[in-house]
Design a protein around this motif. Structure first.
Motif, mmCIF file in Angstrom:
data_model
loop_
_atom_site.group_PDB
_atom_site.id
_atom_site.type_symbol
_atom_site.label_atom_id
_atom_site.label_comp_id
_atom_site.label_asym_id
_atom_site.label_seq_id
_atom_site.Cartn_x
_atom_site.Cartn_y
_atom_site.Cartn_z
ATOM 1 N N ALA A 1 -13.121 -24.587 55.424
ATOM 2 C CA ALA A 1 -14.269 -25.089 56.243
ATOM 3 C C ALA A 1 -16.010 -25.316 55.732
ATOM 4 C CB ALA A 1 -15.121 -23.763 57.243
ATOM 5 N N GLU A 2 -16.006 -25.431 54.750
ATOM 6 C CA GLU A 2 -16.916 -25.441 53.908
ATOM 7 C C GLU A 2 -17.096 -27.473 53.127
ATOM 8 O OE1 GLU A 2 -19.340 -21.951 51.020
ATOM 9 O OE2 GLU A 2 -17.822 -23.626 50.632
ATOM 10 N N GLU A 3 -15.569 -27.206 53.437
ATOM 11 C CA GLU A 3 -15.613 -28.861 52.984
ATOM 12 C C GLU A 3 -15.302 -30.131 53.928
ATOM 13 O OE1 GLU A 3 -11.699 -28.950 50.711
ATOM 14 O OE2 GLU A 3 -12.464 -27.647 49.010
ATOM 15 N N MET B 1 -17.998 -22.693 63.603
ATOM 16 C CA MET B 1 -18.023 -22.879 62.323
ATOM 17 C C MET B 1 -17.786 -21.412 62.032
ATOM 18 S SD MET B 1 -16.661 -25.772 61.114
ATOM 19 C CE MET B 1 -15.925 -25.333 59.799
ATOM 20 N N HIS B 2 -16.539 -20.232 62.271
ATOM 21 C CA HIS B 2 -16.209 -18.891 62.945
ATOM 22 C C HIS B 2 -16.539 -19.055 60.850
ATOM 23 C CE1 HIS B 2 -14.940 -15.249 63.269
ATOM 24 N NE2 HIS B 2 -13.880 -15.252 62.365
ATOM 25 N N GLU B 3 -15.005 -19.687 60.153
ATOM 26 C CA GLU B 3 -15.392 -19.374 59.003
ATOM 27 C C GLU B 3 -16.572 -19.402 58.264
ATOM 28 O OE1 GLU B 3 -11.483 -21.819 60.490
ATOM 29 O OE2 GLU B 3 -14.269 -21.566 60.972
ATOM 30 N N LEU B 4 -17.366 -20.336 58.280
ATOM 31 C CA LEU B 4 -18.815 -19.961 57.370
ATOM 32 C C LEU B 4 -19.688 -18.952 58.168
ATOM 33 C CD1 LEU B 4 -19.181 -24.037 57.139
ATOM 34 C CD2 LEU B 4 -18.197 -22.154 55.136
ATOM 35 N N LEU B 5 -19.875 -18.419 59.133
ATOM 36 C CA LEU B 5 -21.259 -17.651 60.111
ATOM 37 C C LEU B 5 -20.584 -16.371 60.611
ATOM 38 C CD1 LEU B 5 -22.057 -20.274 62.434
ATOM 39 C CD2 LEU B 5 -23.365 -19.693 60.694
ATOM 40 N N GLY B 6 -19.209 -15.966 60.071
ATOM 41 C CA GLY B 6 -18.527 -14.422 60.017
ATOM 42 C C GLY B 6 -18.577 -14.592 62.055
ATOM 43 N N GLY B 7 -18.820 -13.498 62.242
ATOM 44 C CA GLY B 7 -18.359 -13.640 63.836
ATOM 45 C C GLY B 7 -17.691 -12.284 64.607
ATOM 46 N N HIS B 8 -16.629 -11.564 62.865
ATOM 47 C CA HIS B 8 -16.074 -10.246 63.452
ATOM 48 C C HIS B 8 -16.447 -9.434 63.653
ATOM 49 C CE1 HIS B 8 -17.004 -7.894 59.987
ATOM 50 N NE2 HIS B 8 -17.134 -8.719 59.226
ATOM 51 N N ASP B 9 -15.836 -7.568 64.424
ATOM 52 C CA ASP B 9 -16.250 -6.657 65.272
ATOM 53 C C ASP B 9 -17.297 -6.040 63.874
ATOM 54 O OD1 ASP B 9 -14.159 -5.995 63.849
ATOM 55 O OD2 ASP B 9 -13.193 -5.695 66.311
ATOM 56 N N GLY B 10 -16.394 -6.377 62.880
ATOM 57 C CA GLY B 10 -17.170 -4.729 62.035
ATOM 58 C C GLY B 10 -16.148 -4.260 62.039
ATOM 59 N N HIS B 11 -14.746 -3.935 62.649
ATOM 60 C CA HIS B 11 -14.366 -2.884 62.799
ATOM 61 C C HIS B 11 -13.425 -3.500 61.810
ATOM 62 C CE1 HIS B 11 -12.541 1.095 63.016
ATOM 63 N NE2 HIS B 11 -11.583 0.882 63.530
ATOM 64 N N GLY B 12 -12.938 -3.352 60.629
ATOM 65 C CA GLY B 12 -11.581 -3.222 60.053
ATOM 66 C C GLY B 12 -11.491 -4.617 60.022
ATOM 67 N N PRO C 1 -34.056 -33.709 56.372
ATOM 68 C CA PRO C 1 -34.499 -34.522 57.567
ATOM 69 C C PRO C 1 -33.739 -35.318 58.286
ATOM 70 C CG PRO C 1 -35.134 -35.562 55.906
ATOM 71 C CD PRO C 1 -35.191 -34.641 55.282
ATOM 72 N N GLU C 2 -32.559 -35.671 57.445
ATOM 73 C CA GLU C 2 -31.772 -36.179 57.717
ATOM 74 C C GLU C 2 -30.421 -35.271 58.683
ATOM 75 O OE1 GLU C 2 -30.143 -38.530 54.482
ATOM 76 O OE2 GLU C 2 -32.015 -39.526 54.280
ATOM 77 N N HIS C 3 -30.003 -34.641 58.126
ATOM 78 C CA HIS C 3 -28.796 -33.477 58.938
ATOM 79 C C HIS C 3 -29.595 -32.132 59.942
ATOM 80 C CE1 HIS C 3 -26.214 -35.687 56.603
ATOM 81 N NE2 HIS C 3 -27.537 -35.693 55.593
ATOM 82 N N SER C 4 -28.907 -31.384 59.930
ATOM 83 C CA SER C 4 -29.439 -30.441 60.934
ATOM 84 C C SER C 4 -28.101 -29.523 60.416
ATOM 85 C CB SER C 4 -29.405 -30.814 62.629
ATOM 86 O OG SER C 4 -29.042 -29.198 63.159
ATOM 87 N N LEU C 5 -28.572 -28.228 59.467
ATOM 88 C CA LEU C 5 -27.686 -27.372 59.389
ATOM 89 C C LEU C 5 -26.859 -26.232 60.203
ATOM 90 C CD1 LEU C 5 -26.158 -26.075 56.905
ATOM 91 C CD2 LEU C 5 -28.174 -24.495 56.874
ATOM 92 N N ALA C 6 -27.642 -26.344 61.332
ATOM 93 C CA ALA C 6 -27.461 -25.701 62.435
ATOM 94 C C ALA C 6 -25.803 -26.393 63.426
ATOM 95 C CB ALA C 6 -28.136 -25.283 63.952
ATOM 96 N N ASP C 7 -26.492 -27.655 63.053
ATOM 97 C CA ASP C 7 -24.946 -28.574 63.975
ATOM 98 C C ASP C 7 -23.929 -28.790 63.162
ATOM 99 O OD1 ASP C 7 -26.702 -29.321 65.792
ATOM 100 O OD2 ASP C 7 -27.880 -31.440 66.043
ATOM 101 N N LEU C 8 -24.314 -28.472 62.089
ATOM 102 C CA LEU C 8 -23.176 -28.940 60.894
ATOM 103 C C LEU C 8 -22.095 -27.929 61.223
ATOM 104 C CD1 LEU C 8 -24.541 -30.551 57.549
ATOM 105 C CD2 LEU C 8 -23.374 -31.905 59.348
ATOM 106 N N LEU C 9 -22.710 -26.636 61.172
ATOM 107 C CA LEU C 9 -21.869 -25.209 61.238
ATOM 108 C C LEU C 9 -21.819 -24.572 62.751
ATOM 109 C CD1 LEU C 9 -24.170 -22.482 59.143
ATOM 110 C CD2 LEU C 9 -22.370 -24.082 58.382
ATOM 111 N N ALA C 10 -22.012 -25.568 63.724
ATOM 112 C CA ALA C 10 -21.705 -24.875 64.797
ATOM 113 C C ALA C 10 -20.139 -25.288 65.088
ATOM 114 C CB ALA C 10 -22.090 -26.361 65.922
ATOM 115 N N TYR D 1 -19.846 -30.265 52.884
ATOM 116 C CA TYR D 1 -19.329 -31.095 51.622
ATOM 117 C C TYR D 1 -20.006 -32.204 51.871
ATOM 118 C CZ TYR D 1 -18.250 -26.757 49.261
ATOM 119 O OH TYR D 1 -18.500 -25.563 48.219
ATOM 120 N N PRO D 2 -19.174 -32.894 52.675
ATOM 121 C CA PRO D 2 -19.433 -34.150 53.371
ATOM 122 C C PRO D 2 -21.156 -34.933 53.813
ATOM 123 C CG PRO D 2 -17.730 -33.396 54.510
ATOM 124 C CD PRO D 2 -18.201 -32.327 53.811
ATOM 125 N N ALA D 3 -21.712 -34.222 54.009
ATOM 126 C CA ALA D 3 -22.993 -34.095 54.425
ATOM 127 C C ALA D 3 -24.151 -34.142 53.062
ATOM 128 C CB ALA D 3 -23.518 -33.034 55.559
#
Length: 264
Positions: free
Chosen positions: A66-68, A152-163, A141-150, A72-74
């Motif tokens: 997911a990073e690649e 992207m579950h693999e980079l932001l997580g978002g699991h339920d915290g259980h197991g 100023p050329e990139h929005s990190l938030a937009d690049l990560l939109a 990484y391109p940006a």
């Protein structure tokens, strides 16, 4: 993050924090899995190795891919990021190679040594990403990190915290962590240990949460702290209500040792 990052927007600042927090969770998961592998290195440890390899294939490698695709391109399009990205891509290749070494190891000690090498390599890689790559993109100023990560579950997580970190394939055999298992071997007594005194304060709790997420039902984890971790215990209870039994093994005045047992 070890330094203040002045992001180009509030959304980018939140994105930096989210990714760094997810990195801390992954570090904690890996720390638990490697500690478990080291803990069983004196005997047969197929379950611990299988769990580590499964986590790497299901979480670590998708994270790298997911990073690649997104970050990484940006960064490589920026003069100050090109060599950094080249180095981090080389580390991805090395990480996959070390995971293969863990899987191919013919002895528990060999698997444990490769697992520890994976943990060290991943720590170096995350330091580059947290301290160099993310600030570079967040301040551009050329990139929005938030937009690049939109999305992207693999980079932001978002699991339920259980197991988190366990699949049906990687679930340990019954009795893992101090009793007989279905493979016919007996794990050594006690539980893997995580010394949180050496973890930077800013990511300490997130790292512990990651380690606890990797504890399978019926297994445990012991943490060693330099203060009474009452706030941590409150957070664990709110985050995963009733999942862990908690016992103080040592209660100061210098060190505090707490055992977490994941209820089946």
């Amino acid at each position: 993050m070890t330094a203040l990052t002045i992001s180009s927007s509030p959304a980018d600042a939140e994105a930096v924090e989210a990714v760094a927090n997810h990195h801390a969770l992954m570090s904690g998961e890996l720390a638990l899995l490697v500690a478990d592998l080291l803990h069983t290195a004196g005997g047969e440890a197929p379950t611990a190795r299988d769990r580590l390899v499964a986590w790497a294939r299901e979480s670590l490698v998708p994270h790298a891919l997911a990073e690649e695709r997104s970050l990484y391109p940006a960064a490589s399009g920026m003069a100050e990021g090109r060599l950094l990205v080249d180095a981090m891509l080389a580390e991805h290749v090395a990480i996959v190679a070390v995971v293969d070494e863990v899987e191919r190891a013919t002895t528990p000690v060999g698997a444990a040594a490769s697992g520890r090498a994976l943990q060290a390599l991943f720590a170096v890689h995350l330091a580059k990403e947290n301290d160099q790559l993310l600030p570079l993109l967040a301040t551009s100023p050329e990139h929005s990190l938030a937009d690049l990560l939109a999305g992207m579950h693999e980079l932001l997580g978002g699991h339920d915290g259980h197991g988190h970190g366990h699949s049906e394939q990687s679930e340990p055999a019954p009795g893992h962590g101090g009793s007989g298992c279905a493979c016919g071997t007996v794990d050594p007594p006690g539980h893997p240990e995580l010394d949180v005194r050496v973890i930077p304060h800013a990511i300490r709790h997130a790292t512990i949460f990651g380690a606890l997420d990797a504890v399978a039902p019926g297994s445990g984890l012991e943490i060693v702290a330099d203060h009474d971790p009452v706030p941590l215990l409150d957070q664990v209870q709110r985050r995963t209500p009733g999942r862990f039994g908690v016992t103080y093994l040592e209660r100061g005045p210098v060190d505090f040792r707490v055992r977490f047992i994941a209820r089946a």
